[in-house]
Design an enzyme around this catalytic site. Structure first.
Site, PDB file in Angstrom:
ATOM      1  N   GLY A 249       0.761  -1.236   0.000  1.00  0.00           N
ATOM      2  CA  GLY A 249       0.000   0.000   0.000  1.00  0.00           C
ATOM      3  C   GLY A 249       0.794   1.289   0.000  1.00  0.00           C
ATOM      4  O   GLY A 249       0.208   2.378  -0.013  1.00  0.00           O
ATOM      5  N   GLU A 291       3.547  -7.220   0.673  1.00  0.00           N
ATOM      6  CA  GLU A 291       2.848  -7.401  -0.595  1.00  0.00           C
ATOM      7  C   GLU A 291       2.727  -6.089  -1.378  1.00  0.00           C
ATOM      8  O   GLU A 291       1.637  -5.570  -1.612  1.00  0.00           O
ATOM      9  CB  GLU A 291       1.457  -8.006  -0.361  1.00  0.00           C
ATOM     10  CG  GLU A 291       1.543  -9.458   0.036  1.00  0.00           C
ATOM     11  CD  GLU A 291       0.186 -10.076   0.350  1.00  0.00           C
ATOM     12  OE1 GLU A 291       0.122 -11.316   0.388  1.00  0.00           O
ATOM     13  OE2 GLU A 291      -0.789  -9.331   0.570  1.00  0.00           O
ATOM     14  N   GLY A 293       2.527  -3.730  -4.569  1.00  0.00           N
ATOM     15  CA  GLY A 293       2.053  -3.871  -5.944  1.00  0.00           C
ATOM     16  C   GLY A 293       2.389  -2.626  -6.727  1.00  0.00           C
ATOM     17  O   GLY A 293       3.357  -2.562  -7.472  1.00  0.00           O
ATOM     18  N   ARG A 331      -8.611   4.779 -14.332  1.00  0.00           N
ATOM     19  CA  ARG A 331      -8.411   5.264 -12.964  1.00  0.00           C
ATOM     20  C   ARG A 331      -8.942   6.677 -12.739  1.00  0.00           C
ATOM     21  O   ARG A 331      -9.384   7.000 -11.634  1.00  0.00           O
ATOM     22  CB  ARG A 331      -6.937   5.168 -12.570  1.00  0.00           C
ATOM     23  CG  ARG A 331      -6.427   3.733 -12.461  1.00  0.00           C
ATOM     24  CD  ARG A 331      -5.007   3.665 -11.929  1.00  0.00           C
ATOM     25  NE  ARG A 331      -4.914   4.145 -10.574  1.00  0.00           N
ATOM     26  CZ  ARG A 331      -4.349   5.292 -10.215  1.00  0.00           C
ATOM     27  NH1 ARG A 331      -3.833   6.102 -11.129  1.00  0.00           N
ATOM     28  NH2 ARG A 331      -4.304   5.659  -8.958  1.00  0.00           N
ATOM     29  N   TYR A 335     -11.484   7.021  -9.827  1.00  0.00           N
ATOM     30  CA  TYR A 335     -10.941   7.612  -8.605  1.00  0.00           C
ATOM     31  C   TYR A 335     -10.536   9.071  -8.729  1.00  0.00           C
ATOM     32  O   TYR A 335     -10.022   9.641  -7.772  1.00  0.00           O
ATOM     33  CB  TYR A 335      -9.681   6.850  -8.146  1.00  0.00           C
ATOM     34  CG  TYR A 335      -9.808   5.355  -8.060  1.00  0.00           C
ATOM     35  CD1 TYR A 335     -10.865   4.748  -7.389  1.00  0.00           C
ATOM     36  CD2 TYR A 335      -8.844   4.533  -8.631  1.00  0.00           C
ATOM     37  CE1 TYR A 335     -10.951   3.374  -7.303  1.00  0.00           C
ATOM     38  CE2 TYR A 335      -8.918   3.154  -8.550  1.00  0.00           C
ATOM     39  CZ  TYR A 335      -9.984   2.573  -7.879  1.00  0.00           C
ATOM     40  OH  TYR A 335     -10.057   1.216  -7.796  1.00  0.00           O
ATOM     41  N   CYS A 362     -17.418   7.080 -26.420  1.00  0.00           N
ATOM     42  CA  CYS A 362     -18.685   7.807 -26.415  1.00  0.00           C
ATOM     43  C   CYS A 362     -19.206   7.837 -24.983  1.00  0.00           C
ATOM     44  O   CYS A 362     -20.156   7.143 -24.618  1.00  0.00           O
ATOM     45  CB  CYS A 362     -19.673   7.112 -27.357  1.00  0.00           C
ATOM     46  SG  CYS A 362     -21.179   8.056 -27.624  1.00  0.00           S
ATOM     47  N   GLU A 363     -18.536   8.646 -24.161  1.00  0.00           N
ATOM     48  CA  GLU A 363     -18.771   8.658 -22.716  1.00  0.00           C
ATOM     49  C   GLU A 363     -18.182   9.959 -22.173  1.00  0.00           C
ATOM     50  O   GLU A 363     -16.979  10.192 -22.297  1.00  0.00           O
ATOM     51  CB  GLU A 363     -18.077   7.455 -22.073  1.00  0.00           C
ATOM     52  CG  GLU A 363     -18.203   7.355 -20.591  1.00  0.00           C
ATOM     53  CD  GLU A 363     -19.533   6.770 -20.166  1.00  0.00           C
ATOM     54  OE1 GLU A 363     -20.099   7.296 -19.195  1.00  0.00           O
ATOM     55  OE2 GLU A 363     -19.992   5.801 -20.800  1.00  0.00           O
ATOM     56  N   TYR A 391      -2.284  -0.852 -12.462  1.00  0.00           N
ATOM     57  CA  TYR A 391      -3.734  -0.674 -12.573  1.00  0.00           C
ATOM     58  C   TYR A 391      -4.154   0.030 -13.860  1.00  0.00           C
ATOM     59  O   TYR A 391      -5.173   0.708 -13.890  1.00  0.00           O
ATOM     60  CB  TYR A 391      -4.287   0.062 -11.344  1.00  0.00           C
ATOM     61  CG  TYR A 391      -4.010  -0.681 -10.065  1.00  0.00           C
ATOM     62  CD1 TYR A 391      -4.660  -1.877  -9.782  1.00  0.00           C
ATOM     63  CD2 TYR A 391      -3.066  -0.219  -9.160  1.00  0.00           C
ATOM     64  CE1 TYR A 391      -4.389  -2.571  -8.624  1.00  0.00           C
ATOM     65  CE2 TYR A 391      -2.773  -0.908  -8.001  1.00  0.00           C
ATOM     66  CZ  TYR A 391      -3.442  -2.091  -7.737  1.00  0.00           C
ATOM     67  OH  TYR A 391      -3.159  -2.787  -6.581  1.00  0.00           O
TER      68      TYR A 391
END
Length: 432
Positions: A249, A291, A293, A331, A335, A362-363, A391
């Site tokens: 993290g 861990e 990432g 992302r 977020y 188209c968004e 990610y």
């Protein structure tokens, strides 16, 4: 240097990554394209491994949280560098198997592992299954009995820490969907249950407080809480955990305003807490698993796009449209994650144009960023978005029926394809 030392500008004013000219890479491999600096990847893997073993002991193991970036070659690189891996699905397990990753160095996670997932992990000989809840624990004991094996497990514990990050990436709170809370008694109850079963072998405990955290206090607090929980378990049951998985993290800089973290120093600080608590509680020093990432892979990656249109709306904002967007980088839509972007073919020019970088979908929410300072672009320019190694590829989709980009590894200026670009035929391959 542009944000990271493996990024630079050459004599032609072009952005380079790992010594390779990004404009030439775009010409050779097309856009959009994910570009990864292999040397930067390996250097970060080694930073974690060396620091973990220096400060926690020779048995310590960084296990790459591969949900951040999963493809066959990344597992091969992790294996060569001596890391473990953290997998969260049958698909990740299959990819690791395809890469011949040592199964004993795999930690298998997930809050809702299916019976098929658990059977697959046992058949592969996965070294450790991190059990999330009581239903899973009972299912695993049953499936292991059917296979005539004993499954080595860790129990996921919720320490009750709010790391003050985005709600969607907090995982250590009491009301999280992950794990078993200490404060409610659930953690002690599942520990007692695990110790009573005959086809699981409890190795210890796992916790994870969240993602993209720059403050060390949540990690140090988690280490303190988990060591006290290990002591409580020993006092109440007589069992002493041998393994403590502290999760990952630690954050990474996406912009020049983000704080840079000395990862080796951070590991040293967390190790000091664990050692101090072990001594104070008369506990043996546990084998520690980390861990990481994002902090292993994010900085090594960039994404290259080709600029389509440039729209200036006087009194409002400017738009730069690119040939990718939320399908290859969701992302910002999810977020509101900030990024650094630049025009790769004029990287040395002043970033004096403020714009919203918009994708081709188209968004209306298909954006890479808003209010981004960048060199003034024209149609056909190459736009680079930095720090996309985590990610992006792993969360990519085929929204609007767009093929996913390739992953290109660069090492010492030489590029190779690690994941080929999807084709239109790939998009319809499963259609009947």
């Amino acid at each position: 240097m542009i944000l990271y030392p493996h990024l630079d500008v050459n004599s032609e004013g072009h952005l380079t990554i790992g010594g390779a000219d990004t404009v030439a890479l775009a010409r050779e491999f097309g856009t959009p394209a994910y570009i990864m600096d292999e040397n930067a990847l390996r250097a970060q893997f080694r930073t974690y491994l060396t620091a973990a073993r220096t400060h926690f002991g020779e048995t310590a193991l960084p296990a790459f949280a591969s949900k951040a970036l999963c493809f066959t070659e990344i597992y091969r690189i992790a294996a060569e560098e001596g890391l473990g891996i953290d997998c969260v699905s049958g698909g990740e397990l299959y990819t690791a198997s395809r890469a011949n990753f040592p199964a004993e160095r795999i930690h298998f996670h997930g809050n809702n592992k299916t019976d098929a997932d658990l059977a697959m992990a046992l058949s592969m000989g996965v070294g450790t299954i991190v059990v999330d809840n009581t239903d899973e624990l009972m299912a695993l004991d049953r499936i292991a009995a059917e296979k005539g094996v004993v499954a080595r497990i860790l129990l996921r514990i919720t320490p009750g820490i709010d790391p003050h990050t985005h709600r969607a990436i907090q995982t250590g709170n009491v009301d999280s969907k992950f794990g078993n809370a200490i404060v409610t008694g659930a953690a002690m109850a599942i520990t007692r249950l695990a110790l009573s079963l005959s086809h699981v072998s409890l190795g210890g405990f796992h916790c994870h407080v969240g993602s993209q955290i720059f403050d060390l206090d949540p990690f140090c607090d988690a280490a303190d809480i988990m060591m006290r929980f290990i002591a409580d378990v020993r006092r109440e049951t007589g069992y002493t955990a041998t393994d403590l998985n502290l999760g990952g993290g630690l954050g990474v800089p996406y912009t020049s305003t983000d704080k840079a973290i000395d990862y080796a120093a951070a590991i040293a600080d967390i190790a000091a807490i664990v050692r101090k608590k072990a001594e104070a509680l008369s506990l043996p020093m546990p084998r520690v698993i980390l861990e990481p990432g994002r902090s292993l892979v994010a900085a090594a990656g960039i994404t290259l796009y080709t600029v389509g249109g440039v729209k200036e709306i006087p009194g409002f904002k400017n738009y730069i449209s690119i040939d990718g967007g939320m399908p290859d980088n969701p992302r910002y839509a999810l977020y509101q994650s900030e990024y650094t972007a630049l025009i790769a073919n004029r990287a040395a020019a002043p970033a004096d144009f403020i714009a919203t970088v918009a994708g081709r979908c188209c968004e209306s929410g298909d954006l890479i960023g808003e209010g981004m300072p960048i060199q003034r672009p024209v149609r056909g320019d190459i736009l680079a978005v930095l720090t996309t190694g985590a990610y992006n590829y792993s969360m990519a989709s085929n929204y609007n029926r767009l093929p996913r980009p390739p992953v290109i590894l660069v090492k010492d200026g030489v590029a190779r394809v690690a994941v080929r670009r999807e084709t239109f035929e790939d998009l319809v391959r499963l259609d009947v």
